[in-house]
Design a protein around this motif. Structure first.
Motif, PDB file in Angstrom:
ATOM      1  N   LEU A 130      25.860  63.917  40.916  1.00  0.00           N
ATOM      2  CA  LEU A 130      27.062  64.254  40.167  1.00  0.00           C
ATOM      3  C   LEU A 130      27.020  65.697  39.701  1.00  0.00           C
ATOM      4  N   ILE A 131      28.197  66.321  39.647  1.00  0.00           N
ATOM      5  CA  ILE A 131      28.375  67.632  39.036  1.00  0.00           C
ATOM      6  C   ILE A 131      29.043  67.401  37.681  1.00  0.00           C
ATOM      7  N   LEU A 132      28.471  67.975  36.624  1.00  0.00           N
ATOM      8  CA  LEU A 132      28.963  67.749  35.271  1.00  0.00           C
ATOM      9  C   LEU A 132      29.722  68.960  34.742  1.00  0.00           C
ATOM     10  N   ASP A 133      30.558  68.690  33.753  1.00  0.00           N
ATOM     11  CA  ASP A 133      31.202  69.768  33.022  1.00  0.00           C
ATOM     12  C   ASP A 133      30.139  70.516  32.219  1.00  0.00           C
ATOM     13  N   ASP A 134      30.433  71.771  31.874  1.00  0.00           N
ATOM     14  CA  ASP A 134      29.506  72.559  31.073  1.00  0.00           C
ATOM     15  C   ASP A 134      29.134  71.820  29.792  1.00  0.00           C
ATOM     16  N   LYS A 135      27.866  71.815  29.453  1.00  0.00           N
ATOM     17  CA  LYS A 135      27.333  71.258  28.210  1.00  0.00           C
ATOM     18  C   LYS A 135      27.540  69.754  28.086  1.00  0.00           C
ATOM     19  N   ALA A 136      27.871  69.066  29.188  1.00  0.00           N
ATOM     20  CA  ALA A 136      28.065  67.619  29.115  1.00  0.00           C
ATOM     21  C   ALA A 136      26.738  66.860  29.157  1.00  0.00           C
ATOM     22  N   PHE A 137      25.714  67.461  29.799  1.00  0.00           N
ATOM     23  CA  PHE A 137      24.435  66.748  29.904  1.00  0.00           C
ATOM     24  C   PHE A 137      23.799  66.566  28.536  1.00  0.00           C
ATOM     25  N   TYR A 138      23.229  65.347  28.306  1.00  0.00           N
ATOM     26  CA  TYR A 138      22.555  65.079  27.040  1.00  0.00           C
ATOM     27  C   TYR A 138      21.148  64.525  27.250  1.00  0.00           C
ATOM     28  N   ALA A 139      20.995  63.529  28.128  1.00  0.00           N
ATOM     29  CA  ALA A 139      19.672  62.944  28.353  1.00  0.00           C
ATOM     30  C   ALA A 139      19.673  62.200  29.685  1.00  0.00           C
ATOM     31  N   CYS A 140      18.467  62.008  30.252  1.00  0.00           N
ATOM     32  CA  CYS A 140      18.339  61.214  31.466  1.00  0.00           C
ATOM     33  C   CYS A 140      16.906  60.723  31.587  1.00  0.00           C
ATOM     34  N   SER A 141      16.709  59.678  32.371  1.00  0.00           N
ATOM     35  CA  SER A 141      15.350  59.237  32.670  1.00  0.00           C
ATOM     36  C   SER A 141      14.709  60.248  33.616  1.00  0.00           C
ATOM     37  N   ALA A 142      13.371  60.248  33.649  1.00  0.00           N
ATOM     38  CA  ALA A 142      12.661  61.305  34.369  1.00  0.00           C
ATOM     39  C   ALA A 142      12.834  61.232  35.881  1.00  0.00           C
ATOM     40  N   GLN A 165      27.567  74.884  37.477  1.00  0.00           N
ATOM     41  CA  GLN A 165      27.683  73.667  36.669  1.00  0.00           C
ATOM     42  C   GLN A 165      26.426  72.828  36.829  1.00  0.00           C
ATOM     43  N   PRO A 166      26.103  72.020  35.810  1.00  0.00           N
ATOM     44  CA  PRO A 166      24.921  71.154  35.896  1.00  0.00           C
ATOM     45  C   PRO A 166      25.100  70.095  36.985  1.00  0.00           C
ATOM     46  N   LYS A 167      24.008  69.797  37.700  1.00  0.00           N
ATOM     47  CA  LYS A 167      24.024  68.786  38.751  1.00  0.00           C
ATOM     48  C   LYS A 167      22.909  67.774  38.503  1.00  0.00           C
ATOM     49  N   LEU A 168      23.267  66.486  38.532  1.00  0.00           N
ATOM     50  CA  LEU A 168      22.297  65.403  38.378  1.00  0.00           C
ATOM     51  C   LEU A 168      22.090  64.722  39.727  1.00  0.00           C
ATOM     52  N   ALA A 169      20.822  64.454  40.058  1.00  0.00           N
ATOM     53  CA  ALA A 169      20.520  63.759  41.307  1.00  0.00           C
ATOM     54  C   ALA A 169      19.232  62.968  41.118  1.00  0.00           C
ATOM     55  N   GLY A 170      19.149  61.828  41.798  1.00  0.00           N
ATOM     56  CA  GLY A 170      17.941  61.011  41.708  1.00  0.00           C
ATOM     57  C   GLY A 170      18.255  59.570  41.400  1.00  0.00           C
ATOM     58  N   ARG A 171      17.342  58.924  40.688  1.00  0.00           N
ATOM     59  CA  ARG A 171      17.487  57.505  40.369  1.00  0.00           C
ATOM     60  C   ARG A 171      17.136  57.286  38.903  1.00  0.00           C
ATOM     61  N   GLY A 172      18.021  56.598  38.174  1.00  0.00           N
ATOM     62  CA  GLY A 172      17.732  56.294  36.772  1.00  0.00           C
ATOM     63  C   GLY A 172      18.988  56.153  35.943  1.00  0.00           C
ATOM     64  N   VAL A 173      18.826  56.305  34.625  1.00  0.00           N
ATOM     65  CA  VAL A 173      19.924  56.182  33.670  1.00  0.00           C
ATOM     66  C   VAL A 173      20.128  57.542  33.007  1.00  0.00           C
ATOM     67  N   PHE A 174      21.364  57.848  32.656  1.00  0.00           N
ATOM     68  CA  PHE A 174      21.631  59.137  32.016  1.00  0.00           C
ATOM     69  C   PHE A 174      22.740  59.008  30.989  1.00  0.00           C
ATOM     70  N   ALA A 175      22.802  59.991  30.096  1.00  0.00           N
ATOM     71  CA  ALA A 175      23.828  60.034  29.053  1.00  0.00           C
ATOM     72  C   ALA A 175      24.512  61.388  29.097  1.00  0.00           C
ATOM     73  N   VAL A 176      25.832  61.378  29.032  1.00  0.00           N
ATOM     74  CA  VAL A 176      26.605  62.621  28.952  1.00  0.00           C
ATOM     75  C   VAL A 176      27.458  62.590  27.690  1.00  0.00           C
ATOM     76  N   GLU A 177      27.743  63.780  27.176  1.00  0.00           N
ATOM     77  CA  GLU A 177      28.637  63.905  26.027  1.00  0.00           C
ATOM     78  C   GLU A 177      30.071  64.045  26.527  1.00  0.00           C
ATOM     79  N   SER A 178      30.975  63.357  25.861  1.00  0.00           N
ATOM     80  CA  SER A 178      32.383  63.405  26.249  1.00  0.00           C
ATOM     81  C   SER A 178      33.236  63.726  25.029  1.00  0.00           C
TER      82      SER A 178
END
Length: 250
Positions: A130-142, A165-178
């Motif tokens: 996923l590609i996130l909006d600026d400053k949306a990333f908050y936490a994710c599993s390693a 923009q921030p990009k998340l890739a892999g396997r796990g759980v994550f949290a974004v700010e909305s």
């Protein structure tokens, strides 16, 4: 405090809690004396992220920790294996820190309360990137990596979502700010032959597999000015886009 959402994967459980803050606010009420101010109590939803580790590991934005307990270790890591200058450029472009705090072990982590909203989700592989909006990333599993996605168009700098923009890739759980609660987030599923055009200010995240162009709504400088629209995102391909149409009035 009420838990409102929970996701878990590979020894990491993330749970969002909601509680109501009551605070007195000065207001002018319709009374016989309009010059008299009254204190009224306004209710505001506060959200807090709880992360439970069972021999798992999680990455959290710097400064997010409120307290933790258990048998946990913390260390500061770099998101990407780049030189200092490259990390600084990526950090400035995405709005995210070039570092994160990694917690490992067994225990519970409580993050700082926030008036923003949190959204939890899981991903199973790089195909879910996923590609996130600026400053949306908050936490994710390693098991999830956070890197920078660069837009080819320089217009991306002016779109409201930055050139990178921030990009998340892999396997796990994550949290974004909305900026809006999850029930106000609109999901648009795209397939080949379809196109989505959206204001960059309401884009929360989208599938990395989509083809994205950032530019004016119409061609020509005069037409762009007359349209009253700034730069927009054009999405094509197979994938999903998450939008926050009510963000500007929240």
């Amino acid at each position: 405090m009420v838990p409102v959402q929970e996701e878990n994967r590979e020894g990491v459980t993330m749970r969002i809690h909601r509680f109501v803050e009551k605070r007195p606010v000065l207001r002018t009420l319709p009374t016989q004396d309009p010059a008299v101010l009254h204190y009224v109590t306004e209710k505001t939803d506060i959200h807090q992220l709880e992360i439970i580790l069972q021999n798992g590991a999680t990455l959290v934005e710097p400064g997010a920790l409120q307290y933790m307990f258990g048998q946990l270790q913390a260390e500061v890591i770099r998101h990407e294996n780049k030189g200092f200058l490259a990390r600084a450029v990526s950090s400035a472009g995405t709005g995210e820190s070039a570092y994160a705090t990694k917690y490992t072990g067994v225990g519970t982590i409580w993050c700082e309360p926030s008036r923003k909203h949190f959204i939890l989700a899981t991903m199973d592989a790089d195909v879910d990137a996923l590609i996130l909006d600026d400053k949306a990333f908050y936490a994710c599993s390693a098991g999830i990596s956070l890197t920078s996605h660069r837009h080819n168009s320089v217009a991306g700098v002016l779109s409201g979502s930055g050139l990178m923009q921030p990009k998340l890739a892999g396997r796990g759980v994550f949290a974004v700010e909305s900026p809006v609660p999850v029930e106000e987030v609109q999901t648009v599923e795209l397939s080949h032959g379809q196109e989505l055009v959206a204001d960059g200010d309401i884009m929360l995240m989208y599938s990395a597999a989509l083809t994205v162009e950032i530019g004016p709504l119409v061609r020509g400088l005069r037409n762009a000015i007359r349209s009253g629209e700034g730069l927009v995102y054009r999405f094509r391909g197979n994938g999903t886009v998450w939008l926050t149409p009510t963000a500007k009035i929240s």
